[in-house]
Design a protein around this motif. Structure first.
Motif, PDB file in Angstrom:
ATOM      1  N   MET A   1      19.320  -9.966  -0.756  1.00  0.00           N
ATOM      2  CA  MET A   1      18.743  -8.615  -0.641  1.00  0.00           C
ATOM      3  C   MET A   1      17.238  -8.710  -0.393  1.00  0.00           C
ATOM      4  N   ALA A   2      16.703  -7.766   0.313  1.00  0.00           N
ATOM      5  CA  ALA A   2      15.260  -7.706   0.509  1.00  0.00           C
ATOM      6  C   ALA A   2      14.597  -7.333  -0.800  1.00  0.00           C
ATOM      7  N   ARG A  63      12.459 -11.461   7.187  1.00  0.00           N
ATOM      8  CA  ARG A  63      13.577 -11.745   8.093  1.00  0.00           C
ATOM      9  C   ARG A  63      13.962 -13.218   7.997  1.00  0.00           C
ATOM     10  N   ARG A  64      12.982 -14.080   7.881  1.00  0.00           N
ATOM     11  CA  ARG A  64      13.275 -15.509   7.747  1.00  0.00           C
ATOM     12  C   ARG A  64      13.822 -15.828   6.355  1.00  0.00           C
ATOM     13  N   ARG A  65      13.214 -15.212   5.330  1.00  0.00           N
ATOM     14  CA  ARG A  65      13.621 -15.509   3.955  1.00  0.00           C
ATOM     15  C   ARG A  65      15.051 -15.060   3.702  1.00  0.00           C
ATOM     16  N   ASN A  66      15.446 -13.927   4.274  1.00  0.00           N
ATOM     17  CA  ASN A  66      16.796 -13.394   4.080  1.00  0.00           C
ATOM     18  C   ASN A  66      17.780 -13.878   5.145  1.00  0.00           C
ATOM     19  N   ARG A  67      17.320 -14.854   5.943  1.00  0.00           N
ATOM     20  CA  ARG A  67      18.161 -15.470   6.977  1.00  0.00           C
ATOM     21  C   ARG A  67      18.697 -14.452   7.980  1.00  0.00           C
ATOM     22  N   VAL A 411      12.085 -19.458  20.155  1.00  0.00           N
ATOM     23  CA  VAL A 411      11.258 -18.776  19.164  1.00  0.00           C
ATOM     24  C   VAL A 411      12.178 -18.217  18.088  1.00  0.00           C
ATOM     25  N   ARG A 412      11.808 -18.395  16.829  1.00  0.00           N
ATOM     26  CA  ARG A 412      12.619 -17.873  15.719  1.00  0.00           C
ATOM     27  C   ARG A 412      11.880 -16.696  15.080  1.00  0.00           C
ATOM     28  N   LEU A 413      12.484 -15.489  15.182  1.00  0.00           N
ATOM     29  CA  LEU A 413      11.861 -14.271  14.664  1.00  0.00           C
ATOM     30  C   LEU A 413      12.878 -13.453  13.873  1.00  0.00           C
TER      31      LEU A 413
END
Length: 413
Positions: A1-2, A63-67, A411-413
């Motif tokens: 979860m965010a 976005r990166r932390r929550n995959r 690029v990973r966003l």
């Protein structure tokens, strides 16, 4: 979860989605693919604030932390100060443009530059260009410039230039370190088939300090090469390319292609060590010129990358143990001899791209009015499953892409 901070940049009096708490609504918006953000920002003020990284600085981080981050393809069709680069989401077949880089009034026609993504930044390094201040003005020169696009601010920024100008060079990010390695290069331009300078310089860029540090030079001159880092042994590899130049009858310049690779054992902290040579990678009567090379990072989960080469319609895999290229697969849909393939890695899969008009000439004859935009035909190979899949997407570029001149990266966003 965010986390609860995910909607902290949005005024509590503004509702993201009517009927839902902002924390829940923010999680839903985080799941929207990045390439759709620009289309959704005009929906309302709260969405514009939330989906703008400069206003919501936690957007890309969470976005990166929550995959929920996506790996996107970035295509530079030509000089980024002339033509906008585009991001492509292969899972959603969505395109998103980036702003052009600030132009230089004295130079034009930048090509053979390196594009590499690191964190929330997209770096554009070096290249070959024409300079109106040089003589003769139709002779290309190498560039030492460095710039990056910040996905948080949405702006380009100039960085400290490299100590040595270079184009067509080896470039790789150092895993676990905010650093970029560059090696070799020269001044050859895509307009010219031969000639141009070569160098052996090696540099390391410190992202935090915005500083270039010179390291031990390559054992010899080398340009047109590919670089990658083997995290398992912390080694920087420089492979292929061309070295010394010779002439036929003292007139026609001919490249001497490098049949080997050289390896730098990197010390702790990312500092460079000494170079060692890796012997001839080809057997007797095998090809000498290395094709387009891509690297699948940590393919086996041991910090050892998978190295693949596209040569014609064949995909080869490099075997480090035997120092030989082995046939891996063949591109199912071949392109005519006068067209080119784009070759890039996304999410561990090899993407082979060409214009649909180049693959299916009948379709082109039927739809002449679509020749300007065209379509991209992408053949995707999974190295572990050894399977192919295919997709087609309409090109956002005003003219057909020349994959011999275009620069591709992920690029990973």
């Amino acid at each position: 979860m965010a986390s609860s901070s995910s909607s902290s940049s949005v005024d509590e009096t503004q509702t993201l989605i009517p009927g839902l708490p902002n924390d829940v609504a923010s999680l839903i918006l985080y799941l929207i693919p990045y390439c759709y953000h620009a289309r959704l920002r005009p929906t309302c003020r709260s969405w514009r604030v939330f989906l703008t990284p400069s206003s919501n600085k936690s957007l890309l981080v969470l976005r990166r932390r929550n995959r929920t981050a996506s790996t996107l393809l970035c295509i530079f069709p030509q000089d980024p100060s002339i033509s906008s680069p585009f991001l492509f989401d292969p899972h959603n077949l969505a395109w998103s443009s980036l702003p052009t880089a600030p132009p230089d009034p004295h130079s034009y026609g930048l090509c053979n530059f390196a594009a590499i993504s690191l964190g929330p930044h997209l770096y554009v390094l070096g290249g070959s260009l024409f300079d109106t201040r040089s003589f003769p003005i139709d002779r290309p020169t190498a560039s030492s410039s460095a710039s990056r696009f910040d996905f948080v601010t949405g702006l380009w920024e100039l960085l400290s230039p490299m100590a040595h100008a270079r184009g067509s060079f080896a470039c790789a990010a150092v895993p676990g370190s905010e650093a970029i390695m560059v090696a070799g290069g020269g001044s050859r331009h895509c307009v010219f088939a031969a000639a141009g300078s070569r160098i052996s310089s090696v540099e390391r860029y410190d992202v935090e300090r915005d500083q270039w540090v010179e390291l031990d030079r390559l054992p010899g001159l080398r340009a047109g090469c590919v670089g990658f880092v083997v995290e398992e042994r912390m080694e920087f590899w420089v492979m292929g390319g061309y070295g010394e130049e010779r002439t036929i009858d003292g007139v026609l310049p001919v490249d001497e292609y490098c049949r080997d690779a050289v390896v730098m054992e990197m010390r702790s902290g990312g500092d460079g060590g000494k170079w060692r040579a890796v012997g001839d990678m080809w057997g007797d009567r095998e090809r000498e010129r290395v094709g387009k090379i891509v690297v699948v990072e940590d393919e086996e989960g041991r910090g050892r990358p998978g190295v693949f080469m596209l040569e014609g319609h064949h995909i080869l895999r490099y075997d480090m143990a035997s120092n030989r290229w082995r046939k891996e697969s063949q591109v199912p849909k071949q392109a005519p001899h006068n067209s080119s393939f784009g070759f890039v890695v996304l999410d561990g899969e090899l993407h082979v791209m060409t214009l649909l008009s180049a693959v299916d000439s009948t379709e082109t004859r039927r739809k002449r009015h679509q020749k300007r935009a065209g379509k991209l035909y992408i053949q995707i190979y999974h190295p572990k499953k050894k399977t192919w899949r295919f997709l087609t997407t309409k090109s956002p570029f005003p003219r057909p892409l020349d994959f011999n001149a275009a620069v591709l990266c992920s690029v990973r966003l």
